[in-house]
Design a protein around this motif. Sequence first.
Motif, PDB file in Angstrom:
ATOM      1  N   ARG A 276     -60.140 -34.185  -8.356  1.00 34.28           N
ATOM      2  CA  ARG A 276     -59.502 -32.914  -8.009  1.00 34.28           C
ATOM      3  C   ARG A 276     -60.073 -32.390  -6.697  1.00 34.28           C
ATOM      4  O   ARG A 276     -61.284 -32.407  -6.468  1.00 34.28           O
ATOM      5  CB  ARG A 276     -59.763 -31.901  -9.126  1.00 34.28           C
ATOM      6  CG  ARG A 276     -59.269 -30.498  -8.811  1.00 34.28           C
ATOM      7  CD  ARG A 276     -59.478 -29.545  -9.978  1.00 34.28           C
ATOM      8  NE  ARG A 276     -60.857 -29.376 -10.365  1.00 34.28           N
ATOM      9  CZ  ARG A 276     -61.689 -28.474  -9.828  1.00 34.28           C
ATOM     10  NH1 ARG A 276     -61.279 -27.675  -8.872  1.00 34.28           N
ATOM     11  NH2 ARG A 276     -62.939 -28.376 -10.262  1.00 34.28           N
ATOM     12  N   LEU A 277     -59.182 -31.931  -5.843  1.00 35.56           N
ATOM     13  CA  LEU A 277     -59.574 -31.265  -4.610  1.00 35.56           C
ATOM     14  C   LEU A 277     -59.309 -29.763  -4.694  1.00 35.56           C
ATOM     15  O   LEU A 277     -60.086 -28.965  -4.186  1.00 35.56           O
ATOM     16  CB  LEU A 277     -58.809 -31.840  -3.418  1.00 35.56           C
ATOM     17  CG  LEU A 277     -59.048 -33.313  -3.101  1.00 35.56           C
ATOM     18  CD1 LEU A 277     -58.168 -33.737  -1.930  1.00 35.56           C
ATOM     19  CD2 LEU A 277     -60.505 -33.594  -2.820  1.00 35.56           C
TER      20      LEU A 277
ATOM     21  N   GLN B 239     -68.500 -33.208   1.937  1.00 31.43           N
ATOM     22  CA  GLN B 239     -67.951 -34.507   1.547  1.00 31.43           C
ATOM     23  C   GLN B 239     -67.088 -35.110   2.647  1.00 31.43           C
ATOM     24  O   GLN B 239     -67.172 -36.309   2.917  1.00 31.43           O
ATOM     25  CB  GLN B 239     -67.162 -34.393   0.233  1.00 31.43           C
ATOM     26  CG  GLN B 239     -68.016 -33.966  -0.952  1.00 31.43           C
ATOM     27  CD  GLN B 239     -69.308 -34.734  -1.063  1.00 31.43           C
ATOM     28  OE1 GLN B 239     -69.304 -35.960  -1.132  1.00 31.43           O
ATOM     29  NE2 GLN B 239     -70.421 -34.025  -1.081  1.00 31.43           N
TER      30      GLN B 239
ATOM     31  N   HIS C 102     -54.967 -38.114  -4.989  1.00 31.04           N
ATOM     32  CA  HIS C 102     -55.567 -36.949  -5.640  1.00 31.04           C
ATOM     33  C   HIS C 102     -54.613 -36.220  -6.576  1.00 31.04           C
ATOM     34  O   HIS C 102     -54.988 -35.198  -7.144  1.00 31.04           O
ATOM     35  CB  HIS C 102     -56.146 -35.997  -4.595  1.00 31.04           C
ATOM     36  CG  HIS C 102     -57.311 -36.582  -3.866  1.00 31.04           C
ATOM     37  ND1 HIS C 102     -58.579 -36.628  -4.401  1.00 31.04           N
ATOM     38  CD2 HIS C 102     -57.391 -37.183  -2.652  1.00 31.04           C
ATOM     39  CE1 HIS C 102     -59.389 -37.211  -3.540  1.00 31.04           C
ATOM     40  NE2 HIS C 102     -58.700 -37.562  -2.476  1.00 31.04           N
TER      41      HIS C 102
ATOM     42  N   TYR D 123     -68.838 -27.586  -0.334  1.00 30.85           N
ATOM     43  CA  TYR D 123     -68.863 -28.931  -0.913  1.00 30.85           C
ATOM     44  C   TYR D 123     -67.830 -29.822  -0.225  1.00 30.85           C
ATOM     45  O   TYR D 123     -68.126 -30.968   0.146  1.00 30.85           O
ATOM     46  CB  TYR D 123     -68.581 -28.857  -2.419  1.00 30.85           C
ATOM     47  CG  TYR D 123     -68.382 -30.201  -3.054  1.00 30.85           C
ATOM     48  CD1 TYR D 123     -69.468 -31.011  -3.363  1.00 30.85           C
ATOM     49  CD2 TYR D 123     -67.102 -30.670  -3.334  1.00 30.85           C
ATOM     50  CE1 TYR D 123     -69.285 -32.262  -3.933  1.00 30.85           C
ATOM     51  CE2 TYR D 123     -66.912 -31.916  -3.913  1.00 30.85           C
ATOM     52  CZ  TYR D 123     -68.012 -32.706  -4.210  1.00 30.85           C
ATOM     53  OH  TYR D 123     -67.820 -33.940  -4.767  1.00 30.85           O
ATOM     54  N   LEU D 124     -66.619 -29.301  -0.041  1.00 32.80           N
ATOM     55  CA  LEU D 124     -65.568 -30.089   0.599  1.00 32.80           C
ATOM     56  C   LEU D 124     -65.915 -30.423   2.043  1.00 32.80           C
ATOM     57  O   LEU D 124     -65.702 -31.561   2.493  1.00 32.80           O
ATOM     58  CB  LEU D 124     -64.229 -29.344   0.514  1.00 32.80           C
ATOM     59  CG  LEU D 124     -63.651 -29.230  -0.893  1.00 32.80           C
ATOM     60  CD1 LEU D 124     -62.542 -28.185  -0.925  1.00 32.80           C
ATOM     61  CD2 LEU D 124     -63.156 -30.573  -1.396  1.00 32.80           C
TER      62      LEU D 124
ATOM     63  N   ALA E 125     -60.014 -25.239  -0.949  1.00 28.12           N
ATOM     64  CA  ALA E 125     -60.799 -24.346  -1.808  1.00 28.12           C
ATOM     65  C   ALA E 125     -59.944 -23.202  -2.339  1.00 28.12           C
ATOM     66  O   ALA E 125     -60.173 -22.720  -3.449  1.00 28.12           O
ATOM     67  CB  ALA E 125     -62.000 -23.805  -1.046  1.00 28.12           C
TER      68      ALA E 125
ATOM     69  N   GLN F 214     -62.002 -26.710  -5.325  1.00 28.71           N
ATOM     70  CA  GLN F 214     -63.414 -27.096  -5.160  1.00 28.71           C
ATOM     71  C   GLN F 214     -64.070 -26.138  -4.165  1.00 28.71           C
ATOM     72  O   GLN F 214     -63.397 -25.490  -3.363  1.00 28.71           O
ATOM     73  CB  GLN F 214     -63.530 -28.531  -4.631  1.00 28.71           C
ATOM     74  CG  GLN F 214     -63.060 -29.583  -5.595  1.00 28.71           C
ATOM     75  CD  GLN F 214     -64.055 -29.825  -6.737  1.00 28.71           C
ATOM     76  OE1 GLN F 214     -65.065 -29.151  -6.876  1.00 28.71           O
ATOM     77  NE2 GLN F 214     -63.741 -30.797  -7.563  1.00 28.71           N
ATOM     78  N   GLY F 215     -65.375 -26.068  -4.182  1.00 28.79           N
ATOM     79  CA  GLY F 215     -66.093 -25.194  -3.264  1.00 28.79           C
ATOM     80  C   GLY F 215     -65.893 -25.617  -1.818  1.00 28.79           C
ATOM     81  O   GLY F 215     -65.918 -26.802  -1.497  1.00 28.79           O
ATOM     82  N   GLU F 216     -65.695 -24.646  -0.965  1.00 28.32           N
ATOM     83  CA  GLU F 216     -65.440 -24.920   0.451  1.00 28.32           C
ATOM     84  C   GLU F 216     -66.590 -25.691   1.102  1.00 28.32           C
ATOM     85  O   GLU F 216     -66.367 -26.670   1.815  1.00 28.32           O
ATOM     86  CB  GLU F 216     -65.174 -23.612   1.186  1.00 28.32           C
ATOM     87  CG  GLU F 216     -64.669 -23.795   2.586  1.00 28.32           C
ATOM     88  CD  GLU F 216     -64.192 -22.489   3.206  1.00 28.32           C
ATOM     89  OE1 GLU F 216     -64.239 -22.409   4.453  1.00 28.32           O
ATOM     90  OE2 GLU F 216     -63.778 -21.564   2.484  1.00 28.32           O
TER      91      GLU F 216
ATOM     92  N   PRO G 207     -56.065 -25.211  -9.140  1.00 28.83           N
ATOM     93  CA  PRO G 207     -55.736 -26.492  -9.783  1.00 28.83           C
ATOM     94  C   PRO G 207     -54.479 -26.337 -10.635  1.00 28.83           C
ATOM     95  O   PRO G 207     -54.199 -25.253 -11.146  1.00 28.83           O
ATOM     96  CB  PRO G 207     -56.951 -26.780 -10.668  1.00 28.83           C
ATOM     97  CG  PRO G 207     -58.048 -25.943 -10.121  1.00 28.83           C
ATOM     98  CD  PRO G 207     -57.374 -24.727  -9.507  1.00 28.83           C
TER      99      PRO G 207
END
Length: 82
Positions: free
Chosen positions: A23-24, A35, A11, A31-32, A71, A27-29, A75
């Motif tokens: 990218r991690l 996934q 990553h 969403y993570l 989250a 990202q939205g909590e 980045p």
Amino acid sequence: MIAAKGCATCHGEGLAGGPLGPRLAGQGEGYLVDQLNAFKQGQRQDPTQAMNAMASTLSAEEIRAAAHFLAGQAPASSQASQ
């Protein structure tokens, strides 16, 4: 914490995305969490199965903690400006 599990290998530095993984950082909590659970349950797979193997070792609490941590990461500036 996360980088210690080798996430940066795929990553990228600062978890800002790399040639092998998206990218991690930032990202939205939710969403993570979704996934990571999908990888853990085999509903989502990556070609190397690395994510499936890693996610299978995580408890629900560890998944929530990892998602919360990721989250909250900004980045890398080189990626954020693109």
